[in-house]
Enzyme design. Structure first.
Site, PDB file in Angstrom:
ATOM      1  N   HIS A   1      -3.116  -1.099  -1.068  1.00  0.00           N
ATOM      2  CA  HIS A   1      -1.960  -0.251  -0.819  1.00  0.00           C
ATOM      3  C   HIS A   1      -0.859  -0.479  -1.845  1.00  0.00           C
ATOM      4  O   HIS A   1      -0.195   0.465  -2.275  1.00  0.00           O
ATOM      5  CB  HIS A   1      -1.424  -0.510   0.595  1.00  0.00           C
ATOM      6  CG  HIS A   1      -0.306   0.383   1.000  1.00  0.00           C
ATOM      7  ND1 HIS A   1      -0.494   1.714   1.324  1.00  0.00           N
ATOM      8  CD2 HIS A   1       1.025   0.150   1.142  1.00  0.00           C
ATOM      9  CE1 HIS A   1       0.669   2.251   1.645  1.00  0.00           C
ATOM     10  NE2 HIS A   1       1.604   1.328   1.542  1.00  0.00           N
TER      11      HIS A   1
ATOM     12  N   HIS B   1       1.656   7.793   5.180  1.00  0.00           N
ATOM     13  CA  HIS B   1       1.783   6.881   6.315  1.00  0.00           C
ATOM     14  C   HIS B   1       0.641   7.186   7.281  1.00  0.00           C
ATOM     15  O   HIS B   1       0.847   7.525   8.448  1.00  0.00           O
ATOM     16  CB  HIS B   1       3.154   7.034   6.983  1.00  0.00           C
ATOM     17  CG  HIS B   1       3.903   5.742   7.076  1.00  0.00           C
ATOM     18  ND1 HIS B   1       4.633   5.358   8.170  1.00  0.00           N
ATOM     19  CD2 HIS B   1       4.010   4.723   6.204  1.00  0.00           C
ATOM     20  CE1 HIS B   1       5.179   4.178   7.958  1.00  0.00           C
ATOM     21  NE2 HIS B   1       4.816   3.770   6.769  1.00  0.00           N
TER      22      HIS B   1
END
Length: 753
Positions: free
Chosen positions: A34, A97
């Site tokens: 990430h 998200h």
């Protein structure tokens, strides 16, 4: 997750000792997929990120772009030079998200909005618009509707509370997202050269100041959580990794940030997102080739007895880290107090290592819990060399028994992905800020940037004049999983062209783009091969569009017990046009009898990836895009010609043709008082979804054809005054009233009422 054996060996060798618990956790998060893009960074060099308009490109919290002067706003970027750009800047960024929105759709989506807004703020910009691109499993599934409703509620609550309009985006439903929805959010902000801030620390001795909410235990390990497949029990086991937002604190932080920037108190800034304080502060100093000394005990907290790792890695929301000159610290604290925000002087910039100290108990002696080179922390993760397999070509298998035309048209109009999204955007306050010139529901949003109006159109107080002629900022975003599932490379190229065509429908030409590249588990060769396809497809198409890709986000490991998601290259594109007026995406009622309907641009040669095939069954090759079939010399020229046709003074309405093909595009044009009577040669012409085409209602067809340059222009039929969609295909015909069209397209409203 934990630090892998290979990473542990690398860290130990660099440190010359075993890492502390806090160091191991910090490396685990900062070296996660990430944060470090270990599987994707080797591919991202395919994107062209340069141009005279690019002030700050990839690598910061958001890109910064110079807007053209009004006289140059309609010229394609390839035809401008550096002198055509003014001193008004916009920021542009996009984030995902995804995992948090599966575990907790409301808070996951809400904090996604908060994070991309703070990315905008950290560049010294004021947020002026949001776009959200959302992807869910089949709409008929109860679970998908639960996630859909929760995500939309989270976005609307947060955006409405902070006063930033959500002006556009997209929603898609596809079986590939059953176990892993996607929530991609983009934000545009406004600034100028004098206000510009970056995330590069400036000088040793400057103070690091934390402003915003207190630090709690929410969001712990969020970066590592986002870098692994979703487990079957993710909703319960991973709930602590989801942040909890407070939009009212964010609104105060936005205004405080404005005051800090206005007074020139901020030397550099970074918002606290992935990996929390540890991520923001280490990346800030690493970009400047510097170090820091952090006092973790000084961090203002909202929960008692937090340990060093919790303070360092919590992803509590509504927090910013600023580099401030020592003499300005008191003023920063005073402004934070004015806006009822916490403020801590947590350390200072140094020319040594990144060091974090922690005592914990009052009176105890502080110890160094982190002592590492900042650049090694932020950028030292080794890249992954993963095997890949090219995706298989689909069989060309058209349905043997095609459904009747009326059934096919009704099914495509009512498909959730092509149906009206009014249920979504009517929950958003899209007019707050008074810049929204074109509202959600059209092809693209249009924001009025009145700061670009010429001086002779300003009043005595240097305020923009009413009805001025500055730069209109057009925005569009989205992807089409049906396209990229069939053919990742070609589908991604089509995604880029489709978003640029949405801008062209407002008369705008592209200025720049940001991307959110979503994929499954990259350790699976076929998944990684498809991911390579969407990267190359977007990169090639954006280069052909003369549109630099100036930033973005990568989200991998979107995999669950249901399997990997489709490769999903969300592209957000920003464009410019002179003025704030744009043709609507519906027929002009008043002049229907005096106008004609034209199709500008040529279609493809297949139905691959179409909503029609999803209903009728079968599969087909992906259609050839216009630049390869003689429609234009290049995609940039194609879009510029479409924009010129949309801008022509005789144009009354303009609407792009894409998902659902001409059948859906024509239906969307129809109003209660204006309709269409069109004849189409066959099913391919009716339902082909090739982008790069516009429907144009005009009072002067010859003039629009001239404005369209070399693009083919077809007369589709008459614009009528009976408000009916009438289609004739081969020997079949269908006629639907505007009310019947709305009834088909309002399936989401009906089901969620």
């Amino acid at each position: 997750m934990s630090l892998s054996d290979a990473d542990h060996e690398l860290v130990t060798a660099e440190l010359g000792r075993e890492p502390t618990a806090a160091e191991a956790a910090l490396f685990e998060n900062l070296w996660s997929e990430h944060c470090a893009y270990r599987s994707s960074r080797p591919l991202l060099s395919a994107f062209d990120s340069e141009g005279d308009q690019v002030v700050v490109g990839p690598g910061d919290d958001a890109a910064v772009l110079a807007l053209p002067e009004p006289d140059a706003a309609n010229a394609p970027a390839a035809e401008r030079d550096a002198d055509d750009y003014g001193d008004t800047y916009v920021t542009f960024g996009v984030e995902s998200h995804n995992h948090p929105s599966f575990v907790d759709p409301f808070d996951g989506a809400a904090t996604g909005v908060g994070g991309i807004v703070r990315d905008t703020m950290s560049m010294g910009a004021y947020p002026i618009g949001l776009l959200d691109s959302l992807y869910f499993g089949g709409f008929e599934r109860e679970r998908s509707r639960y996630l859909f409703e929760g995500v939309v509620e989270g976005i609307s609550h947060y955006g409405n509370c902070i006063g930033v309009p959500t002006v556009g985006g997209s929603v898609a439903f596809h079986g590939g997202y059953e176990g892993n929805p996607l929530v991609n959010v983009a934000c545009v902000g406004l600034t100028n050269e004098d206000r510009l801030v970056t995330a590069t620390a400036q000088e040793p001795g400057n103070k690091l100041v934390l402003v915003g909410n207190g630090t709690g235990r929410d969001g712990l390990g969020g970066a590592s959580f986002a870098s692994e497949d979703l487990a079957e029990d993710a909703e319960t086991e991973d709930r602590p990794a989801v942040q909890v937002g407070d939009p009212y604190a964010e609104k105060r932080l936005i205004e405080c940030n404005e005051a800090l920037v206005d007074e020139g108190l901020v030397l550099s800034a970074r918002d606290l997102g992935a990996a929390g304080l540890g991520g923001a502060s280490s990346e800030l100093v690493a970009k400047g080739g510097l170090g820091a000394r952090i006092d973790l005990d000084a961090v203002h907290q909202r929960e008692p007895n937090m340990n060093a790792t919790e303070i360092l890695l919590a992803e509590s929301q509504e927090r910013m880290c600023y580099e401030v000159e020592p003499a300005d610290v008191e003023r920063v604290a005073a402004l934070a107090e004015r806006f009822d925000l916490g403020c801590s002087v947590i350390g200072e910039v140094t020319d040594g290592n990144y060091v974090c100290e922690f005592a914990g108990d009052a009176g105890a002696e502080a110890e160094a819990v982190v002592d590492a080179d900042a650049e090694f922390l932020a950028d030292g993760a080794p890249m992954n060399d993963l095997p890949s397999e090219p995706p298989s070509e689909p069989d060309q298998d058209l349905p043997t028994d095609e459904p009747p035309l009326d059934e096919a048209v009704a099914a495509v109009l009512a498909a959730p992905s092509t149906a009206s999204k009014r249920w979504v955007y009517r929950q958003y306050d899209h007019e707050v800020g008074t810049r929204t010139a074109l509202k959600p529901g059209d092809d693209a949003a249009l924001l009025a940037i009145r700061e670009t109006e010429p001086d002779d159109e300003r009043d005595a107080d240097d305020e923009p004049a009413a009805g001025g002629d500055g730069v209109g900022l057009a925005l569009a975003s989205g992807a089409n999983p049906k396209w990229t599932t069939v053919a990742p490379y070609e589908g991604a190229r089509a995604v880029a062209l489709e978003n640029a065509t949405n801008l062209a429908a407002t008369g705008a030409v592209p200025l720049a783009a940001v991307d959110c590249l979503n994929g499954g588990n990259p350790e699976k060769p076929d998944v990684y091969g498809a991911f390579e396809g969407i990267v190359d497809g977007l990169a090639d198409a954006c280069a052909a569009l003369d549109t630099p890709v100036v930033g973005g986000n990568v989200s991998l490991y979107n995999d669950s017990v249901e399997g990997p998601i489709p490769p999903t290259p969300t592209l957000a594109v920003l464009g410019t046009t002179r003025g704030y007026d744009a043709p609507p995406a519906a027929l002009d009622d008043d002049r229907a009898a005096d106008s004609e309907l034209l199709l500008v641009g040529s279609g493809g040669d297949a139905l691959g990836g179409s909503e029609y095939l999803a209903h009728a069954g079968g599969s087909d090759r992906f259609p050839t895009l216009p630049d390869e079939s003689g429609g234009a010399d290049d995609l940039g020229g194609l879009v510029a010609s479409l924009a010129a046709a949309a801008r022509h003074e005789s144009t009354l309405a303009a609407h792009d043709v894409s998902e659902g093909g001409l059948a859906v595009a024509l239906a969307e044009l129809v109003t209660d008082d204006a309709g269409v009577d069109a004849t189409l040669p066959d099913r391919v012409a009716t339902f082909d979804e090739t982008p790069g085409r516009l429907l144009v209602q005009t009072t002067d067809p010859e003039a629009v054809a001239t404005a369209a340059g070399d693009l083919p222009v077809f007369r589709l039929g008459a614009v009528t005054t009976d408000g009916t969609l009438s289609l004739t295909v081969d020997d079949e015909s269908v006629a639907l009233s505007a009310e019947a069209v709305r009834d088909h397209r309002d399936v989401i409203d009906r089901e969620l009422a």
